[in-house]
Design an enzyme around this catalytic site. Structure first.
Site, PDB file in Angstrom:
ATOM      1  N   GLU A  91     -51.543  35.182   0.948  1.00  0.00           N
ATOM      2  CA  GLU A  91     -50.916  36.336   0.302  1.00  0.00           C
ATOM      3  C   GLU A  91     -49.819  35.911  -0.658  1.00  0.00           C
ATOM      4  OE1 GLU A  91     -51.378  38.836   4.434  1.00  0.00           O
ATOM      5  OE2 GLU A  91     -49.546  39.008   3.296  1.00  0.00           O
ATOM      6  N   CYS A 104     -43.381  35.668  -4.928  1.00  0.00           N
ATOM      7  CA  CYS A 104     -43.336  34.999  -3.634  1.00  0.00           C
ATOM      8  C   CYS A 104     -44.721  34.428  -3.367  1.00  0.00           C
ATOM      9  CB  CYS A 104     -42.963  36.041  -2.584  1.00  0.00           C
ATOM     10  SG  CYS A 104     -43.082  35.444  -0.911  1.00  0.00           S
ATOM     11  N   CYS A 111     -49.615  29.018   9.634  1.00  0.00           N
ATOM     12  CA  CYS A 111     -48.381  28.261   9.877  1.00  0.00           C
ATOM     13  C   CYS A 111     -48.380  27.774  11.317  1.00  0.00           C
ATOM     14  CB  CYS A 111     -47.170  29.163   9.624  1.00  0.00           C
ATOM     15  SG  CYS A 111     -45.593  28.315   9.853  1.00  0.00           S
ATOM     16  N   CYS A 115     -43.141  31.444  14.955  1.00  0.00           N
ATOM     17  CA  CYS A 115     -42.028  32.385  15.132  1.00  0.00           C
ATOM     18  C   CYS A 115     -42.585  33.708  15.670  1.00  0.00           C
ATOM     19  CB  CYS A 115     -41.290  32.602  13.817  1.00  0.00           C
ATOM     20  SG  CYS A 115     -40.673  31.056  13.117  1.00  0.00           S
ATOM     21  N   CYS A 118     -43.226  36.923  13.340  1.00  0.00           N
ATOM     22  CA  CYS A 118     -43.901  36.699  12.056  1.00  0.00           C
ATOM     23  C   CYS A 118     -45.426  36.833  12.185  1.00  0.00           C
ATOM     24  CB  CYS A 118     -43.535  35.307  11.554  1.00  0.00           C
ATOM     25  SG  CYS A 118     -44.419  34.802  10.073  1.00  0.00           S
ATOM     26  N   CYS A 332     -45.114  38.854   4.217  1.00  0.00           N
ATOM     27  CA  CYS A 332     -46.391  38.144   4.188  1.00  0.00           C
ATOM     28  C   CYS A 332     -47.026  37.918   5.555  1.00  0.00           C
ATOM     29  CB  CYS A 332     -46.212  36.818   3.475  1.00  0.00           C
ATOM     30  SG  CYS A 332     -46.380  37.034   1.704  1.00  0.00           S
TER      31      CYS A 332
HETATM   32  N1  SAH Z   1     -41.815  29.397   6.726  1.00  0.00           N
HETATM   33  C1  SAH Z   1     -40.721  29.673   5.878  1.00  0.00           C
HETATM   34  C2  SAH Z   1     -41.076  30.513   4.683  1.00  0.00           C
HETATM   35  C3  SAH Z   1     -42.075  31.592   4.871  1.00  0.00           C
HETATM   36  S1  SAH Z   1     -41.554  32.956   5.846  1.00  0.00           S
HETATM   37  C4  SAH Z   1     -39.582  30.291   6.656  1.00  0.00           C
HETATM   38  O1  SAH Z   1     -39.772  30.650   7.795  1.00  0.00           O
HETATM   39  O2  SAH Z   1     -38.494  30.361   6.101  1.00  0.00           O
HETATM   40  C5  SAH Z   1     -40.521  33.836   4.681  1.00  0.00           C
HETATM   41  C6  SAH Z   1     -39.383  34.606   5.300  1.00  0.00           C
HETATM   42  O3  SAH Z   1     -39.874  35.786   5.938  1.00  0.00           O
HETATM   43  C7  SAH Z   1     -38.611  33.830   6.354  1.00  0.00           C
HETATM   44  O4  SAH Z   1     -37.219  34.035   6.193  1.00  0.00           O
HETATM   45  C8  SAH Z   1     -39.115  34.454   7.609  1.00  0.00           C
HETATM   46  O5  SAH Z   1     -38.255  34.237   8.681  1.00  0.00           O
HETATM   47  C9  SAH Z   1     -39.245  35.901   7.205  1.00  0.00           C
HETATM   48  N2  SAH Z   1     -40.058  36.761   8.060  1.00  0.00           N
HETATM   49  C10 SAH Z   1     -41.188  36.453   8.724  1.00  0.00           C
HETATM   50  N3  SAH Z   1     -41.629  37.529   9.414  1.00  0.00           N
HETATM   51  C11 SAH Z   1     -40.764  38.532   9.158  1.00  0.00           C
HETATM   52  C12 SAH Z   1     -40.690  39.884   9.573  1.00  0.00           C
HETATM   53  N4  SAH Z   1     -41.583  40.411  10.396  1.00  0.00           N
HETATM   54  N5  SAH Z   1     -39.660  40.617   9.102  1.00  0.00           N
HETATM   55  C13 SAH Z   1     -38.736  40.094   8.260  1.00  0.00           C
HETATM   56  N6  SAH Z   1     -38.748  38.833   7.847  1.00  0.00           N
HETATM   57  C14 SAH Z   1     -39.765  38.044   8.288  1.00  0.00           C
HETATM   58 FE1  SF4 Z   2     -44.021  30.014   9.838  1.00  0.00          FE
HETATM   59 FE2  SF4 Z   2     -43.559  32.611   9.844  1.00  0.00          FE
HETATM   60 FE3  SF4 Z   2     -41.921  30.998  11.159  1.00  0.00          FE
HETATM   61 FE4  SF4 Z   2     -41.931  30.965   8.471  1.00  0.00          FE
HETATM   62  S1  SF4 Z   2     -41.326  32.668   9.782  1.00  0.00           S
HETATM   63  S2  SF4 Z   2     -41.938  29.206   9.863  1.00  0.00           S
HETATM   64  S3  SF4 Z   2     -44.103  31.383   8.091  1.00  0.00           S
HETATM   65  S4  SF4 Z   2     -44.094  31.335  11.638  1.00  0.00           S
END
Ligand code: SAH
Ligand code: SF4
Length: 341
Positions: A91, A104, A111, A115, A118, A332
């Site tokens: 995406e 973006c 990944c 997390c 996410c 995303c």
């Molecule tokens: N992996 C990297 C970049 C991709 S994620 C990282 O984690 O930084 C991009 C951003 O979206 C990160 O700050 C991540 O923590 C945040 N993110 C992921 N899921 C989210 C959610 N459900 N609501 C808000 N932010 C989210």
């Molecule tokens: Fe991976 Fe999502 Fe964690 Fe970023 S926020 S490191 S994309 S699992």
């Protein structure tokens, strides 16, 4: 097959002169066409037919195909689901700001970091993206919307520092004046905190803005939502960010997704204030985007404002971010998940 768009202009010259035994000006023509975002060698009109056939037999041009496109009805945000040659999808989101368009993009299919809030993290890891596949996302959007992207954030699917070599190469390519020519200062890389790679990036001499996805001010809370914290705890991640700021002179951005009842208490705000006061940094407070199956809900405005006010007592700058394109799940990982089911 050679991934020609992942080569720097210098590498293209070496390839054209040494491998294809062609004069140097042909490599300039090829670089020129690639920078225009062509998707096939047939479009390289000033090359002889036999050169085009030769190129086709040993190289390919990465293309991001538009599988889905969603436009927000609130703002001008556009979200894409792109597919690559092997049908894997990622995406990307284009956002309009006062100063231009920001995009973006994704750096991996899926990944590994897991997390818990996410959507990408929940879907697991499939493969790395190549530098050319990162470029292809930008070119596809520019072509589709007939615009020029001026800012990039590596905040789509994937952990950029877990695909380090390809991401660094992408950064060199995208900022090359013979390629898309987007300045490194207009690029933000977001990481969950892979500490050794933060030090490596600081030493690359590339002034991109670093964004740390902090999301919690204590190891106890952060380890529950971000497994990476067990390997690289908060103190180590912050130390690495300070090194990055010292080395590059760039302000660090800390991302903080506000999850109701998890990380949004006054106690958390005080801990965060203590943690980063006096550093060259900025905090982005974002209500968490609810992802099905996570059980997390966003904090309400009152809690977010109270949190921000406590941070300001520590002279920590923070901004409450509006969620762009909230109606199209602009965060995303959600669209790809939907496409699969
Ligand atoms: N992996 C990297 C970049 C991709 S994620 C990282 O984690 O930084 C991009 C951003 O979206 C990160 O700050 C991540 O923590 C945040 N993110 C992921 N899921 C989210 C959610 N459900 N609501 C808000 N932010 C989210
Ligand atoms: Fe991976 Fe999502 Fe964690 Fe970023 S926020 S490191 S994309 S699992």
């Amino acid at each position: 097959m050679l991934d020609i768009k992942s080569l720097t202009p210098y590498e293209i010259t070496e390839f054209v002169v040494n491998e294809l035994n062609l004069p140097k000006f042909r490599s300039n023509q090829i670089t020129d066409w690639l920078s225009k975002g062509v998707t096939s060698f047939d479009e390289m009109k000033n090359l002889p037919k036999d050169t085009i056939e030769k190129l086709k037999s040993i190289c390919y041009i990465s293309v991001a195909n538009i599988e889905k496109k969603l436009k927000s009805s609130y703002d001008e945000t556009v979200k894409y689901l792109f597919s690559f040659e092997d049908k894997e999808c990622v995406e990307a989101v284009v956002m309009k700001y006062k100063h231009g368009y920001s995009m973006c993009i994704s750096t991996q299919v899926g990944c590994k970091m897991g997390c818990t809030f996410c959507a990408t993290g929940m879907s697991g890891f499939t493969r790395q993206l190549t530098p050319s596949e990162m470029l292809a996302q930008i070119e596809a959007a520019q072509r589709d919307l007939n615009i020029r992207i001026s800012n990039i954030v590596l905040m789509g699917m994937g952990e950029p520092l877990d695909n380090y070599a390809n991401v660094v190469k992408f950064l060199r390519l995208v900022s090359d004046e013979k390629s898309l020519n987007i300045g490194l200062r207009h690029i933000t890389l977001s990481t969950c905190g892979l500490v050794p790679r933060i030090y490596d990036l600081a030493d690359e001499g590339m002034p991109v803005t670093l964004s740390l996805s902090l999301h919690a001010p204590t190891d106890e809370i952060r380890s529950k939502t971000m497994p990476v914290n067990k390997k690289y705890p908060i103190e180590e991640a912050i130390r690495a960010c300070k090194y990055y700021a010292d080395k590059t002179g760039r302000r660090i951005t800390y991302e903080y997704a506000m999850i109701n009842g998890v990380n949004d208490t006054p106690f958390c705000a005080h801990c965060l204030g203590q943690l980063i006061k006096g550093t060259l940094s900025h905090v982005n407070l974002i209500p968490v985007n609810p992802v099905k199956g996570t059980g997390y809900n966003p904090s309400n405005d009152k809690r977010i404002i109270a949190f921000r006010d406590i941070l300001s007592k520590y002279n920590v700058n923070s901004t409450v971010r509006r969620t762009l394109g909230a109606d199209i799940n602009a965060s995303c990982g959600q669209l790809r998940g939907k496409n699969k089911s």
